[in-house]
Design a protein around this motif. Structure first.
Motif, PDB file in Angstrom:
ATOM      1  N   PRO A 199       2.750  10.262   0.139  1.00  0.00           N
ATOM      2  CA  PRO A 199       2.014   9.907  -1.073  1.00  0.00           C
ATOM      3  C   PRO A 199       0.960   8.864  -0.798  1.00  0.00           C
ATOM      4  CG  PRO A 199       4.161   8.852  -1.057  1.00  0.00           C
ATOM      5  CD  PRO A 199       4.129   9.774   0.137  1.00  0.00           C
ATOM      6  N   GLY A 200      -0.062   8.845  -1.631  1.00  0.00           N
ATOM      7  CA  GLY A 200      -1.110   7.852  -1.479  1.00  0.00           C
ATOM      8  C   GLY A 200      -2.453   8.392  -1.893  1.00  0.00           C
ATOM      9  N   ALA A 201      -3.451   7.523  -1.819  1.00  0.00           N
ATOM     10  CA  ALA A 201      -4.804   7.899  -2.235  1.00  0.00           C
ATOM     11  C   ALA A 201      -5.387   8.930  -1.282  1.00  0.00           C
ATOM     12  CB  ALA A 201      -5.680   6.659  -2.259  1.00  0.00           C
ATOM     13  N   ALA A 230       0.831  -1.198   0.000  1.00  0.00           N
ATOM     14  CA  ALA A 230       0.000   0.000   0.000  1.00  0.00           C
ATOM     15  C   ALA A 230       0.870   1.254   0.000  1.00  0.00           C
ATOM     16  CB  ALA A 230      -0.926  -0.007   1.213  1.00  0.00           C
ATOM     17  N   SER A 231       0.266   2.401  -0.242  1.00  0.00           N
ATOM     18  CA  SER A 231       0.995   3.670  -0.212  1.00  0.00           C
ATOM     19  C   SER A 231       1.300   4.043   1.238  1.00  0.00           C
ATOM     20  CB  SER A 231       0.153   4.768  -0.845  1.00  0.00           C
ATOM     21  OG  SER A 231      -0.957   5.086  -0.003  1.00  0.00           O
ATOM     22  N   PRO A 232       2.299   4.896   1.473  1.00  0.00           N
ATOM     23  CA  PRO A 232       2.595   5.328   2.844  1.00  0.00           C
ATOM     24  C   PRO A 232       1.387   5.931   3.556  1.00  0.00           C
ATOM     25  CG  PRO A 232       4.408   5.910   1.412  1.00  0.00           C
ATOM     26  CD  PRO A 232       3.312   5.393   0.516  1.00  0.00           C
ATOM     27  N   ARG A 233       0.586   6.689   2.835  1.00  0.00           N
ATOM     28  CA  ARG A 233      -0.602   7.281   3.451  1.00  0.00           C
ATOM     29  C   ARG A 233      -1.577   6.206   3.905  1.00  0.00           C
ATOM     30  NH1 ARG A 233      -3.080  12.568   2.988  1.00  0.00           N
ATOM     31  NH2 ARG A 233      -1.217  13.136   1.806  1.00  0.00           N
ATOM     32  N   GLU A 234      -1.787   5.216   3.052  1.00  0.00           N
ATOM     33  CA  GLU A 234      -2.689   4.122   3.409  1.00  0.00           C
ATOM     34  C   GLU A 234      -2.123   3.292   4.557  1.00  0.00           C
ATOM     35  OE1 GLU A 234      -4.692   3.294  -0.996  1.00  0.00           O
ATOM     36  OE2 GLU A 234      -2.718   2.470  -0.503  1.00  0.00           O
ATOM     37  N   GLN A 235      -0.823   3.109   4.550  1.00  0.00           N
ATOM     38  CA  GLN A 235      -0.187   2.357   5.640  1.00  0.00           C
ATOM     39  C   GLN A 235      -0.352   3.083   6.973  1.00  0.00           C
ATOM     40  OE1 GLN A 235       3.705   2.081   3.689  1.00  0.00           O
ATOM     41  NE2 GLN A 235       3.587  -0.131   3.891  1.00  0.00           N
ATOM     42  N   LEU A 236      -0.186   4.399   6.963  1.00  0.00           N
ATOM     43  CA  LEU A 236      -0.334   5.170   8.198  1.00  0.00           C
ATOM     44  C   LEU A 236      -1.737   5.014   8.765  1.00  0.00           C
ATOM     45  CD1 LEU A 236       0.744   7.185  10.285  1.00  0.00           C
ATOM     46  CD2 LEU A 236       0.063   9.032   8.728  1.00  0.00           C
ATOM     47  N   ASP A 263      -8.954   8.949  12.095  1.00  0.00           N
ATOM     48  CA  ASP A 263      -8.729   9.077  10.651  1.00  0.00           C
ATOM     49  C   ASP A 263      -8.385  10.513  10.277  1.00  0.00           C
ATOM     50  OD1 ASP A 263      -9.060   6.415  10.051  1.00  0.00           O
ATOM     51  OD2 ASP A 263     -11.152   6.609   9.438  1.00  0.00           O
ATOM     52  N   ALA A 264      -9.095  11.465  10.894  1.00  0.00           N
ATOM     53  CA  ALA A 264      -8.833  12.869  10.603  1.00  0.00           C
ATOM     54  C   ALA A 264      -7.429  13.277  11.036  1.00  0.00           C
ATOM     55  CB  ALA A 264      -9.872  13.753  11.292  1.00  0.00           C
ATOM     56  N   GLU A 265      -6.996  12.797  12.188  1.00  0.00           N
ATOM     57  CA  GLU A 265      -5.653  13.121  12.687  1.00  0.00           C
ATOM     58  C   GLU A 265      -4.573  12.499  11.811  1.00  0.00           C
ATOM     59  OE1 GLU A 265      -4.252  14.928  15.459  1.00  0.00           O
ATOM     60  OE2 GLU A 265      -6.162  15.892  15.084  1.00  0.00           O
ATOM     61  N   MET A 266      -4.763  11.251  11.415  1.00  0.00           N
ATOM     62  CA  MET A 266      -3.781  10.609  10.541  1.00  0.00           C
ATOM     63  C   MET A 266      -3.755  11.275   9.161  1.00  0.00           C
ATOM     64  SD  MET A 266      -2.271   8.366  12.442  1.00  0.00           S
ATOM     65  CE  MET A 266      -2.504   9.615  13.741  1.00  0.00           C
ATOM     66  N   GLN A 267      -4.921  11.704   8.693  1.00  0.00           N
ATOM     67  CA  GLN A 267      -4.978  12.399   7.406  1.00  0.00           C
ATOM     68  C   GLN A 267      -4.248  13.732   7.484  1.00  0.00           C
ATOM     69  OE1 GLN A 267      -6.332  11.054   4.723  1.00  0.00           O
ATOM     70  NE2 GLN A 267      -6.074  12.759   3.303  1.00  0.00           N
ATOM     71  N   ALA A 268      -4.456  14.449   8.585  1.00  0.00           N
ATOM     72  CA  ALA A 268      -3.788  15.741   8.761  1.00  0.00           C
ATOM     73  C   ALA A 268      -2.272  15.559   8.839  1.00  0.00           C
ATOM     74  CB  ALA A 268      -4.316  16.431  10.019  1.00  0.00           C
ATOM     75  N   LEU A 269      -1.830  14.518   9.525  1.00  0.00           N
ATOM     76  CA  LEU A 269      -0.394  14.251   9.623  1.00  0.00           C
ATOM     77  C   LEU A 269       0.179  13.886   8.266  1.00  0.00           C
ATOM     78  CD1 LEU A 269       2.179  13.905  11.260  1.00  0.00           C
ATOM     79  CD2 LEU A 269       1.436  11.580  11.835  1.00  0.00           C
ATOM     80  N   ALA A 270      -0.529  13.029   7.544  1.00  0.00           N
ATOM     81  CA  ALA A 270      -0.078  12.630   6.199  1.00  0.00           C
ATOM     82  C   ALA A 270      -0.005  13.846   5.277  1.00  0.00           C
ATOM     83  CB  ALA A 270      -1.014  11.567   5.630  1.00  0.00           C
TER      84      ALA A 270
END
Length: 238
Positions: free
Chosen positions: A236-238, A88-94, A223-230
């Motif tokens: 990179p990622g979806a 998976a992409s790093p964003r998806e992995q996070l 999810d919002a926190e991980m998205q903000a960090l990413a």
């Protein structure tokens, strides 16, 4: 040690130790860490107090083993997720790793509190708990090491670089978890510290029931926190 290399006495001892730990966890599940009593465990198992002390020196000795087991359980959840999302992409992995940690903690809140709380004022964590804690964080390193240094994190990255330079064991740990030449070790550590703080904050509040009177789901907030960090790190990622 393999079963074939142990004596019946050793196998029996390990079996009883496992039963003692299970009884202790049931006490903690029911009443929290403060409820753990070796005398109560002994009574539940039909042992005398002195007999139980043949297996664990004292309450802190038992707590230490439970803490080590809890770290191992959390690490296994993180490693399993890392293995399943390797492509998976790093964003998806996070996102997947954050979810795995939260689900482990919510599924076993009494174990999570062994790690996040203060089990006993006199309980001193042995050196091996450091390695076990690092095993929980390890899967985050190769993911966040792919990111860029976001605004406001430069000083933290410098501190992580100093830690790497001054502590060979930490440098070895990071290289072992993130051996790819494309990973920035200092950024991997800085990002992991930030991610850990965000994960710990959300999970602690949820486990303590602090979100119960609010209108959101903890998983949505995570999810919002991980998205903000990413986003801030440009993963990179979806």
């Amino acid at each position: 040690m393999a079963v074939g290399n142990t004596t019946p006495r050793q196998r029996y001892r390990e079996q009883v130790r496992g039963e003692i730990k299970q009884a202790a966890l049931e006490q903690i599940r029911a009443g929290g860490i403060a409820a753990l009593s070796l005398n109560a465990v002994a009574k539940q198992m039909g042992l005398t107090g002195p007999a139980l002390y043949k297996y664990f020196k004292n309450r802190d000795d038992l707590l230490t083993e439970l803490i080590c087991d809890a770290y191992d359980g959390a690490a296994a959840a993180m490693r399993g997720t890392a293995a399943r999302t390797v492509d998976a992409s790093p964003r998806e992995q996070l996102h997947a790793l954050g979810t795995a940690y939260r689900e482990w903690a919510v599924g076993a809140p009494h174990l999570y509190l062994l790690l996040a709380g203060t089990p006993s004022p006199s309980c001193e964590a042995p050196a091996e708990t450091v390695d076990r804690a690092r095993a929980v964080l390890g899967p985050l390193l190769p993911v966040l090491g792919r990111g860029q240094c976001p605004p406001g994190v430069g000083e933290l990255r410098e501190q992580m670089q100093q830690w790497l330079d001054e502590t060979p064991a930490v440098a070895d740990w990071v290289r072992g978890c993130a051996p790819d030449a494309g990973v920035d070790p200092a950024m991997a550590l800085a990002g992991t510290v930030v991610a850990w703080a965000r994960l710990h904050g959300i999970v602690s509040l949820e486990v303590q029931g602090q979100f119960s009177s609010m209108g959101h789901r903890a998983a949505t907030l995570l999810d919002a926190e991980m998205q903000a960090l990413a986003d801030s790190m440009g993963l990179p990622g979806a």
